[in-house]
Write a protein that holds these residues in place. Structure first.
Motif, mmCIF file in Angstrom:
data_model
loop_
_atom_site.group_PDB
_atom_site.id
_atom_site.type_symbol
_atom_site.label_atom_id
_atom_site.label_comp_id
_atom_site.label_asym_id
_atom_site.label_seq_id
_atom_site.Cartn_x
_atom_site.Cartn_y
_atom_site.Cartn_z
ATOM 1 N N THR A 6 -37.483 19.036 33.817
ATOM 2 C CA THR A 6 -38.592 18.293 34.404
ATOM 3 C C THR A 6 -39.894 19.080 34.357
ATOM 4 N N THR A 7 -39.836 20.351 34.768
ATOM 5 C CA THR A 7 -41.056 21.165 34.855
ATOM 6 C C THR A 7 -41.259 22.091 33.666
ATOM 7 N N GLY A 8 -40.184 22.430 32.948
ATOM 8 C CA GLY A 8 -40.276 23.390 31.850
ATOM 9 C C GLY A 8 -40.217 24.838 32.315
ATOM 10 N N ASN A 9 -40.100 25.037 33.631
ATOM 11 C CA ASN A 9 -40.014 26.397 34.172
ATOM 12 C C ASN A 9 -38.650 27.004 33.882
ATOM 13 N N THR A 10 -38.627 28.332 33.753
ATOM 14 C CA THR A 10 -37.366 29.047 33.579
ATOM 15 C C THR A 10 -36.837 29.459 34.936
ATOM 16 N N ASN A 11 -35.625 29.043 35.238
ATOM 17 C CA ASN A 11 -34.951 29.450 36.462
ATOM 18 C C ASN A 11 -33.917 30.508 36.096
ATOM 19 N N VAL A 12 -33.867 31.569 36.851
ATOM 20 C CA VAL A 12 -32.887 32.624 36.619
ATOM 21 C C VAL A 12 -31.831 32.526 37.705
ATOM 22 N N ILE A 13 -30.592 32.378 37.276
ATOM 23 C CA ILE A 13 -29.472 32.233 38.202
ATOM 24 C C ILE A 13 -28.709 33.558 38.191
ATOM 25 N N ALA A 14 -28.421 34.083 39.365
ATOM 26 C CA ALA A 14 -27.743 35.373 39.466
ATOM 27 C C ALA A 14 -26.458 35.239 40.249
#
Length: 180
Positions: free
Chosen positions: A169-177
């Protein structure tokens, strides 16, 4: 079995394929700590190098290039480029300042601008991994990989896995840890 690739002494610490599946990078364990790039189609080693002075734990190819990858481990992160003409690896050490961490996992942003690592002290660290192409020794570097930022609140059991996910939707990169 198509090919049997033998190079490392005892252990293979990590493996990763290039984005086009043409190359494989293998990282030896603590017994040799060597990095080898393989041509999958031919089943031969193209080039190799000691990965670092201290133990290297992870290797990850960039998402948009088949000539660059990143390694991380005990107190270091390196951005590598392969010169296929000379069959040599050219590392650039990331400027980490005074930070010393044991990085145990690694992911690369979709646009190849950043690497994210998880470490034993519970932080996710963001590095800018843009670098210049291979240069002569007397040429000045314009882009040098560097530490960007890290989370202030730590995971109590360390970070053992990280993944980059682009929000559609936003094109942002989310980092999952993942910790533990």
């Amino acid at each position: 079995i198509v090919h049997i690739l033998t190079q490392h002494h005892k252990q293979v610490q990590a493996l990763d394929f290039s984005v086009d599946g043409q190359y494989l990078t293998s990282l030896g364990g603590q017994d040799d700590n060597d990095l080898v790039v393989w041509d999958i189609g031919k089943g031969i080693a193209i080039c190799g190098s000691p990965a670092a002075n201290d133990l290297t734990r992870c290797v990850k190819w960039l998402n948009q290039r088949n000539d660059r990858f990143v390694t991380c481990g005990n107190c270091h992160l390196r951005v590598w480029q392969i010169c296929f003409r000379t069959q040599k690896l050219h590392p650039v050490d990331v400027c980490m300042g005074s930070m010393r961490r044991i990085m145990q996992c690694l992911c690369i942003s979709a646009d190849d601008s950043f690497a994210f690592t998880g470490n034993k002290t519970g932080e996710v660290i963001k590095f800018n991994i843009e670098r210049d192409d291979i240069k002569n020794f007397n040429e000045q570097e314009v882009h040098r990989p560097s530490l960007n930022c890290y989370n202030k609140e730590r995971f109590s059991k360390g970070v053992r896995a990280v993944a980059c996910v682009v929000n559609p939707t936003t094109g942002n990169t989310n980092v999952i840890a993942g910790s533990g």
